[in-house]
Write an enzyme that holds these catalytic residues in place. Structure first.
Site, PDB file in Angstrom:
ATOM      1  N   HIS A 121       0.866  -1.179   0.000  1.00 45.19           N
ATOM      2  CA  HIS A 121       0.000   0.000   0.000  1.00 45.19           C
ATOM      3  C   HIS A 121       0.905   1.231   0.000  1.00 45.19           C
ATOM      4  O   HIS A 121       2.029   1.199   0.488  1.00 45.19           O
ATOM      5  CB  HIS A 121      -0.865  -0.030   1.265  1.00 45.19           C
ATOM      6  CG  HIS A 121      -1.953   0.985   1.327  1.00 45.19           C
ATOM      7  ND1 HIS A 121      -1.710   2.299   1.670  1.00 45.19           N
ATOM      8  CD2 HIS A 121      -3.294   0.892   1.116  1.00 45.19           C
ATOM      9  CE1 HIS A 121      -2.859   2.956   1.678  1.00 45.19           C
ATOM     10  NE2 HIS A 121      -3.829   2.137   1.325  1.00 45.19           N
ATOM     11  N   ASP A 198       2.915  -4.203   8.068  1.00 43.34           N
ATOM     12  CA  ASP A 198       1.646  -3.530   7.837  1.00 43.34           C
ATOM     13  C   ASP A 198       0.554  -4.574   8.040  1.00 43.34           C
ATOM     14  O   ASP A 198       0.350  -5.444   7.206  1.00 43.34           O
ATOM     15  CB  ASP A 198       1.621  -2.966   6.412  1.00 43.34           C
ATOM     16  CG  ASP A 198       0.274  -2.376   6.015  1.00 43.34           C
ATOM     17  OD1 ASP A 198      -0.702  -2.524   6.780  1.00 43.34           O
ATOM     18  OD2 ASP A 198       0.180  -1.790   4.928  1.00 43.34           O
ATOM     19  N   GLN A 201      -4.629  -5.271   6.790  1.00 43.28           N
ATOM     20  CA  GLN A 201      -5.558  -6.218   6.180  1.00 43.28           C
ATOM     21  C   GLN A 201      -5.533  -7.599   6.834  1.00 43.28           C
ATOM     22  O   GLN A 201      -6.306  -8.474   6.444  1.00 43.28           O
ATOM     23  CB  GLN A 201      -5.242  -6.367   4.686  1.00 43.28           C
ATOM     24  CG  GLN A 201      -5.404  -5.092   3.890  1.00 43.28           C
ATOM     25  CD  GLN A 201      -6.855  -4.627   3.797  1.00 43.28           C
ATOM     26  OE1 GLN A 201      -7.786  -5.411   3.961  1.00 43.28           O
ATOM     27  NE2 GLN A 201      -7.046  -3.342   3.535  1.00 43.28           N
ATOM     28  N   LYS A 224     -10.972  -0.915   9.986  1.00 43.57           N
ATOM     29  CA  LYS A 224     -11.070  -2.101   9.141  1.00 43.57           C
ATOM     30  C   LYS A 224     -11.453  -3.336   9.951  1.00 43.57           C
ATOM     31  O   LYS A 224     -11.673  -4.406   9.383  1.00 43.57           O
ATOM     32  CB  LYS A 224      -9.751  -2.345   8.403  1.00 43.57           C
ATOM     33  CG  LYS A 224      -9.367  -1.239   7.425  1.00 43.57           C
ATOM     34  CD  LYS A 224      -8.079  -1.559   6.702  1.00 43.57           C
ATOM     35  CE  LYS A 224      -7.566  -0.379   5.894  1.00 43.57           C
ATOM     36  NZ  LYS A 224      -8.420  -0.004   4.767  1.00 43.57           N
ATOM     37  N   CYS A 361      -4.718   2.386  -3.821  1.00 45.26           N
ATOM     38  CA  CYS A 361      -3.494   2.894  -3.188  1.00 45.26           C
ATOM     39  C   CYS A 361      -2.333   1.924  -3.370  1.00 45.26           C
ATOM     40  O   CYS A 361      -1.561   1.648  -2.447  1.00 45.26           O
ATOM     41  CB  CYS A 361      -3.718   3.184  -1.696  1.00 45.26           C
ATOM     42  SG  CYS A 361      -4.898   4.500  -1.390  1.00 45.26           S
TER      43      CYS A 361
END
Length: 407
Positions: A121, A198, A201, A224, A361
């Site tokens: 991302h 990261d 997700q 999220k 993104c």
């Protein structure tokens, strides 16, 4: 997991959009919120709205207990060793920028390497580009396999003794690929590099154990994972956070302020300058309670089943391309021949079906895929096979519509 019972907890799902029942397939962008989270926010603002840490009055004490109680819930949820290792941020982007600006700028120099992947991302690319420019470090990329997955042999080849930081997303927001973070971290550590993850997700969808992963930093967002917008967290190993300087200065994060010099509070507060995101943290704590009650293993299994079903159904549509590996999280990114993704999303929206369209993104990944944009359906614990069927019917309708237009 009883999906119909889960769905009852999400008020927004029980509505019509453009005269059709809402089919929400955009949870990778932001998830919907259960009533428990909405009520937790409402309760804070109605009953004990106050600033934290500074006051000794009753409302201030209640707010502080709620805020710090949420930090403990986050610690437990990702299995951090201590609440000192949990920094509340505005989200994944802020957390990654904090690591890049504080740790990266202080520990990188000419000849050093930062290693990431082309699937990242933008939030995990641009901060490292800026740090590389500022320090003279080199930004390197682990190559992707044909299906978009990562081969550990390529990690071994890319990471060198000059590598100081490796930063990789655990789950791709485009490809759905689940990256082998634990193994990548071991390779990074073998060369003396720190591992940044990261987790935007992954955290909403699977059990996270930062100690088992042995990552040095881990970032994620609340919105999220059924929580409010504007709240997230950064996990960092205490020995690293202790030696890092804050990047925001002002109230809340100071110990002593003199006319010429100041000192900082201990962890985690030295990184939380200004009035913190109190309501957001309390709402995130409520979201964690909800997710743990449902069960993270059950959520992951449910989404895996939906992803397989979706790919099977969508593969029946001639001229539809699905991107990413077969083994994936609950994300299916696709294109239909000769139909722009924005047109796909617009036609689907007319039937009340919400998907994402664009570059997500992830422009370097779009270039790697040789496309300018894609459409994306992303699933969460409240989605059903009926939602997938509605999507497939909508895609068939879209394909037929544009076939007629250009015939």
């Amino acid at each position: 997991m009883n999906v119909q019972e889960v769905r009852k907890q999400f008020p927004i799902l029980h509505q019509e959009v453009n005269g059709n029942p809402l089919v929400y397939l955009d949870s990778a962008a932001t998830s919907q919120k259960p009533i428990q989270v909405i009520e937790a926010l409402d309760d804070y603002y109605r009953r004990y709205n106050s600033n934290v840490h500074r006051g000794v009055h009753t409302l201030g004490t209640l707010a502080t207990d709620g805020y710090e109680g949420a930090r403990e819930k986050v610690r437990k949820f990702i299995n951090a060793n201590s609440t000192e290792e949990i920094i509340f941020t505005r989200g994944t982007t802020t957390a990654l920028n904090l690591v890049a600006s504080s740790y990266g700028r202080a520990n990188l120099g000419e000849g050093d390497e930062i290693v990431i992947t082309p699937m990242e991302h933008h939030s995990n690319i641009i901060p490292w580009q800026q740090v590389a420019k500022a320090t003279g470090a080199t930004l390197k990329y682990i190559p992707l396999q044909e299906d978009g997955s990562i081969d550990l042999a390529d990690v071994e080849e890319t990471v060198t003794p000059q590598t100081k930081i490796v930063s990789v997303m655990q789950v791709s927001n485009v490809l759905g690929a689940i990256n082998p973070i634990k193994e990548i971290a071991a390779i990074a550590h073998k060369h003396g590099a720190v591992m940044v993850v990261d987790g935007a997700q992954s955290t909403p969808h699977m059990k996270i154990d930062v100690q088992d992963l042995d990552c040095d930093f881990f970032a994620f967002s609340g919105h999220k994972m059924a929580g409010p917008t504007g709240i997230g967290a950064l996990y960092g190993k205490k020995k690293l956070l202790d030696n890092m300087e804050p990047i925001e200065f002002g109230g809340e994060m100071i110990d002593f302020v003199g006319l010429q010099e100041s000192t900082w509070k201990e962890l985690p507060w030295k990184f939380e300058g200004g009035t913190p995101i109190i309501a957001g943290a309390i709402g995130l704590g409520a979201a964690i309670d909800f997710l743990e009650e449902v069960g993270m293993d059950a959520i992951l299994a449910h989404e895996h089943e939906l992803a397989i079903y979706a790919m099977e159904r969508m593969s029946e549509i001639e001229g539809l391309t699905i991107y990413g590996p077969k083994k994936r999280a609950g994300v299916v990114t696709f294109n239909i021949d000769d139909v722009h993704p924005h047109d796909v999303a617009t036609v689907l929206d007319a039937d009340g079906i919400a998907v994402r369209a664009g570059h997500h993104c992830a422009q370097p990944l779009m270039k790697w895929l040789n496309v300018t944009a894609t459409a994306r359906a992303s699933f969460y614990l409240y989605n059903t096979k009926e939602d997938v069927d509605a999507l497939v019917n909508g895609l068939i309708k879209t394909k037929e519509y544009f076939g007629d237009v250009f015939r």
